[in-house]
Design a protein around this motif. Structure first.
Motif, PDB file in Angstrom:
ATOM      1  N   LYS A 188       0.816  -1.206   0.000  1.00  0.00           N
ATOM      2  CA  LYS A 188       0.000   0.000   0.000  1.00  0.00           C
ATOM      3  C   LYS A 188       0.854   1.261   0.000  1.00  0.00           C
ATOM      4  O   LYS A 188       0.324   2.372  -0.065  1.00  0.00           O
ATOM      5  CB  LYS A 188      -0.923   0.009   1.227  1.00  0.00           C
ATOM      6  CG  LYS A 188      -1.930  -1.148   1.251  1.00  0.00           C
ATOM      7  CD  LYS A 188      -2.789  -1.091   2.491  1.00  0.00           C
ATOM      8  CE  LYS A 188      -3.780  -2.243   2.546  1.00  0.00           C
ATOM      9  NZ  LYS A 188      -4.603  -2.231   3.776  1.00  0.00           N
ATOM     10  N   TRP A 189       2.164   1.090   0.087  1.00  0.00           N
ATOM     11  CA  TRP A 189       3.054   2.240   0.058  1.00  0.00           C
ATOM     12  C   TRP A 189       3.087   2.819  -1.356  1.00  0.00           C
ATOM     13  O   TRP A 189       2.686   2.152  -2.311  1.00  0.00           O
ATOM     14  CB  TRP A 189       4.471   1.832   0.480  1.00  0.00           C
ATOM     15  CG  TRP A 189       4.573   1.321   1.891  1.00  0.00           C
ATOM     16  CD1 TRP A 189       3.598   1.340   2.835  1.00  0.00           C
ATOM     17  CD2 TRP A 189       5.704   0.684   2.490  1.00  0.00           C
ATOM     18  NE1 TRP A 189       4.041   0.773   4.008  1.00  0.00           N
ATOM     19  CE2 TRP A 189       5.337   0.360   3.823  1.00  0.00           C
ATOM     20  CE3 TRP A 189       6.977   0.370   2.053  1.00  0.00           C
ATOM     21  CZ2 TRP A 189       6.213  -0.276   4.694  1.00  0.00           C
ATOM     22  CZ3 TRP A 189       7.863  -0.259   2.923  1.00  0.00           C
ATOM     23  CH2 TRP A 189       7.486  -0.567   4.226  1.00  0.00           C
ATOM     24  N   PRO A 190       3.566   4.056  -1.517  1.00  0.00           N
ATOM     25  CA  PRO A 190       3.685   4.630  -2.866  1.00  0.00           C
ATOM     26  C   PRO A 190       4.484   3.697  -3.774  1.00  0.00           C
ATOM     27  O   PRO A 190       5.480   3.104  -3.349  1.00  0.00           O
ATOM     28  CB  PRO A 190       4.430   5.944  -2.613  1.00  0.00           C
ATOM     29  CG  PRO A 190       4.073   6.297  -1.197  1.00  0.00           C
ATOM     30  CD  PRO A 190       3.972   4.996  -0.458  1.00  0.00           C
ATOM     31  N   ALA A 238      23.972   2.591   1.143  1.00  0.00           N
ATOM     32  CA  ALA A 238      22.758   2.085   0.505  1.00  0.00           C
ATOM     33  C   ALA A 238      21.649   1.892   1.532  1.00  0.00           C
ATOM     34  O   ALA A 238      20.475   2.197   1.281  1.00  0.00           O
ATOM     35  CB  ALA A 238      23.047   0.771  -0.207  1.00  0.00           C
ATOM     36  N   ILE A 239      22.023   1.428   2.716  1.00  0.00           N
ATOM     37  CA  ILE A 239      21.030   1.221   3.776  1.00  0.00           C
ATOM     38  C   ILE A 239      20.488   2.557   4.287  1.00  0.00           C
ATOM     39  O   ILE A 239      19.288   2.698   4.572  1.00  0.00           O
ATOM     40  CB  ILE A 239      21.659   0.407   4.934  1.00  0.00           C
ATOM     41  CG1 ILE A 239      21.943  -1.018   4.465  1.00  0.00           C
ATOM     42  CG2 ILE A 239      20.744   0.397   6.156  1.00  0.00           C
ATOM     43  CD1 ILE A 239      22.732  -1.853   5.461  1.00  0.00           C
ATOM     44  N   LEU A 240      21.353   3.565   4.386  1.00  0.00           N
ATOM     45  CA  LEU A 240      20.906   4.895   4.819  1.00  0.00           C
ATOM     46  C   LEU A 240      19.932   5.489   3.801  1.00  0.00           C
ATOM     47  O   LEU A 240      18.924   6.105   4.176  1.00  0.00           O
ATOM     48  CB  LEU A 240      22.116   5.814   5.003  1.00  0.00           C
ATOM     49  CG  LEU A 240      23.026   5.496   6.206  1.00  0.00           C
ATOM     50  CD1 LEU A 240      24.241   6.402   6.203  1.00  0.00           C
ATOM     51  CD2 LEU A 240      22.260   5.645   7.514  1.00  0.00           C
ATOM     52  N   VAL A 241      20.225   5.329   2.512  1.00  0.00           N
ATOM     53  CA  VAL A 241      19.307   5.798   1.471  1.00  0.00           C
ATOM     54  C   VAL A 241      17.980   5.080   1.592  1.00  0.00           C
ATOM     55  O   VAL A 241      16.902   5.683   1.461  1.00  0.00           O
ATOM     56  CB  VAL A 241      19.916   5.572   0.072  1.00  0.00           C
ATOM     57  CG1 VAL A 241      18.881   5.859  -1.017  1.00  0.00           C
ATOM     58  CG2 VAL A 241      21.143   6.447  -0.124  1.00  0.00           C
ATOM     59  N   TYR A 242      18.050   3.800   1.878  1.00  0.00           N
ATOM     60  CA  TYR A 242      16.831   2.999   2.040  1.00  0.00           C
ATOM     61  C   TYR A 242      15.969   3.560   3.180  1.00  0.00           C
ATOM     62  O   TYR A 242      14.749   3.702   3.041  1.00  0.00           O
ATOM     63  CB  TYR A 242      17.228   1.546   2.319  1.00  0.00           C
ATOM     64  CG  TYR A 242      16.104   0.678   2.843  1.00  0.00           C
ATOM     65  CD1 TYR A 242      15.144   0.149   1.988  1.00  0.00           C
ATOM     66  CD2 TYR A 242      16.011   0.396   4.199  1.00  0.00           C
ATOM     67  CE1 TYR A 242      14.115  -0.638   2.468  1.00  0.00           C
ATOM     68  CE2 TYR A 242      14.988  -0.399   4.692  1.00  0.00           C
ATOM     69  CZ  TYR A 242      14.043  -0.914   3.826  1.00  0.00           C
ATOM     70  OH  TYR A 242      13.016  -1.689   4.310  1.00  0.00           O
ATOM     71  N   TYR A 243      16.596   3.904   4.294  1.00  0.00           N
ATOM     72  CA  TYR A 243      15.832   4.420   5.434  1.00  0.00           C
ATOM     73  C   TYR A 243      15.229   5.795   5.157  1.00  0.00           C
ATOM     74  O   TYR A 243      14.249   6.192   5.802  1.00  0.00           O
ATOM     75  CB  TYR A 243      16.716   4.474   6.685  1.00  0.00           C
ATOM     76  CG  TYR A 243      16.689   3.189   7.479  1.00  0.00           C
ATOM     77  CD1 TYR A 243      15.524   2.756   8.110  1.00  0.00           C
ATOM     78  CD2 TYR A 243      17.822   2.403   7.599  1.00  0.00           C
ATOM     79  CE1 TYR A 243      15.488   1.586   8.842  1.00  0.00           C
ATOM     80  CE2 TYR A 243      17.806   1.227   8.325  1.00  0.00           C
ATOM     81  CZ  TYR A 243      16.643   0.818   8.943  1.00  0.00           C
ATOM     82  OH  TYR A 243      16.605  -0.348   9.662  1.00  0.00           O
ATOM     83  N   CYS A 244      15.789   6.527   4.217  1.00  0.00           N
ATOM     84  CA  CYS A 244      15.209   7.828   3.844  1.00  0.00           C
ATOM     85  C   CYS A 244      13.808   7.664   3.261  1.00  0.00           C
ATOM     86  O   CYS A 244      13.001   8.602   3.274  1.00  0.00           O
ATOM     87  CB  CYS A 244      16.105   8.544   2.840  1.00  0.00           C
ATOM     88  SG  CYS A 244      17.656   9.150   3.550  1.00  0.00           S
ATOM     89  N   LEU A 245      13.513   6.458   2.756  1.00  0.00           N
ATOM     90  CA  LEU A 245      12.184   6.204   2.196  1.00  0.00           C
ATOM     91  C   LEU A 245      11.098   6.224   3.271  1.00  0.00           C
ATOM     92  O   LEU A 245       9.908   6.282   2.940  1.00  0.00           O
ATOM     93  CB  LEU A 245      12.172   4.837   1.499  1.00  0.00           C
ATOM     94  CG  LEU A 245      13.086   4.704   0.268  1.00  0.00           C
ATOM     95  CD1 LEU A 245      13.084   3.267  -0.230  1.00  0.00           C
ATOM     96  CD2 LEU A 245      12.642   5.645  -0.838  1.00  0.00           C
ATOM     97  N   THR A 246      11.515   6.189   4.524  1.00  0.00           N
ATOM     98  CA  THR A 246      10.537   6.259   5.627  1.00  0.00           C
ATOM     99  C   THR A 246       9.696   7.525   5.537  1.00  0.00           C
ATOM    100  O   THR A 246       8.529   7.550   5.944  1.00  0.00           O
ATOM    101  CB  THR A 246      11.273   6.225   6.984  1.00  0.00           C
ATOM    102  OG1 THR A 246      12.123   5.086   7.030  1.00  0.00           O
ATOM    103  CG2 THR A 246      10.283   6.162   8.141  1.00  0.00           C
TER     104      THR A 246
END
Length: 363
Positions: A105-107, A164-172
């Motif tokens: 259900k996320w964008p 890469a993991i930090l970028v991933y968490y920015c999706l929060t």
């Protein structure tokens, strides 16, 4: 008057019957249940045979990449096909993990970026690529040879993974429905499967391991599950984990481990004594003496430990499904659930073997 009215009421509530006196409504329900069962039974069997054919072609693709290495022109195409199949599998399991936490259900762009980041981590080296650092990764991923990797040291690999993991968490911040906890669960679950699939690439595509090592692991996993079921059905009495998987028993678990380990040990010993050196099972340690005692000891220990791990992998995925109150991770495989439902035992065994080959043995 009352009797007549009572009779009328009784007649209205009585459902029509067939020639044999059976209630038609109940008969219809029974027939519907039979029909649904038959459809599920047929779907399950069709899916099973499709999976069997896929598994055969999947392993064959990896096997020829190893067996025909340096013998057939452009054999690296088989490597690309094998890696591509694993990338597709990673995409499907990423979908199932997102589905578990409501991530579907996320964008849509968040879901796509999540997969692309995981695909990047899957394809990016997690071990040495340059010749002066062993060049192991270049064997597993032929396209690594297109670049100069002399700059890539272990600490740089760590930093790149961390970024890469930090970028991933920015999706929060892309949606109010996304929480740090959900993102962490998706990350841990996906990283775990990434390294399990990296292990599959490494063992299947690297001539130092080859198809026989992968077949050995598959034998342990499949035979453990098969004999655990047979033992549990035949004489299982004591529940192994009633709150997680009520049908599993200690008797079944022990039967599965003993039988699977015994057959796997026999397979490894036979391959070592009668097969070509390139087909020896996990030939990543030197012999201690002419009798190869240490080799046999390692085969025995690994066979038993990996059999136990395969059952722990099964139980851990069952616990997750209980935790989220779901029967299957998805319906991608009719009659069999989702991809993760088929990878529960495989994932932990290959994940641990990846650690052993990279950390303990530095290979």
């Amino acid at each position: 008057m009352n009797n007549k009215q009572d009779n009328v009421l009784v007649d209205e509530t009585n459902a029509p019957s067939d020639t044999k006196g059976n209630n038609i409504t109940e008969t219809n329900k029974i027939e519907q249940k039979k029909g649904m069962f038959q459809k599920k039974y047929v779907a399950r069997h069709i899916t099973f045979y499709v999976l069997l054919i896929f598994l055969g072609l999947y392993l064959f693709t990896g096997a020829i990449a190893t067996e025909w290495h340096d013998k057939v022109t452009h054999i690296e195409i088989a490597n690309y096909v094998f890696i591509g199949i694993n990338a597709v599998i990673l995409g499907l399991v990423n979908y199932e993990i997102l589905r578990l936490v409501g991530g579907t259900k996320w964008p849509i762009y968040t879901q796509v970026i999540t997969y692309l980041l995981m695909l990047f981590l899957f394809l990016f080296p997690a071990e040495s690529v340059a010749d002066n650092y062993g060049g192991i990764g270049a064997i597993n991923y032929p396209f690594y040879t297109l670049l100069n990797w002399n700059w890539l040291k272990p600490w740089i690999i760590f930093v790149i993974y961390l970024c890469a993991i930090l970028v991933y968490y920015c999706l929060t911040f892309s949606s109010k429905e996304i929480t740090f906890g959900k993102m962490t669960l998706v990350l841990i679950f996906t990283l775990y499967l990434i390294f399990a699939l990296k292990a599959m690439n490494k063992f299947m595509l690297n001539p130092d391991y080859g198809w026989s090592s992968v077949v050995w692991l598959a034998l342990i996993i499949i035979l453990t599950d098969t004999f655990a079921f047979v033992g549990g059905v035949s004489y299982g009495k004591h529940k192994l984990a009633p709150n997680v998987s009520p049908n599993k028993t200690w008797e079944g678990a022990l039967t599965g481990t003993i039988m699977a380990a015994g057959i796997a040990i026999a397979y490894a010993v036979l391959m070592f004594n009668f097969g070509d050196e390139k087909n020896w099972v996990f030939n990543f340690f030197s012999n201690d003496n002419d009798k190869n005692v240490m080799r046999y000891v390692i085969y025995v220990l690994l066979a038993f430990v990996l059999s136990i791990l395969s059952q722990l992998g099964d139980l851990s995925f069952s616990w997750i499904k209980r935790r989220y109150d779901i029967k299957d991770f998805s319906n991608l495989l009719p009659g069999h659930g989702g991809i993760l439902d088929r990878l529960d035992s495989f994932s932990l065994v290959f994940f641990v073997m990846f650690i052993i080959s990279n950390v303990a043995l530095q290979r």
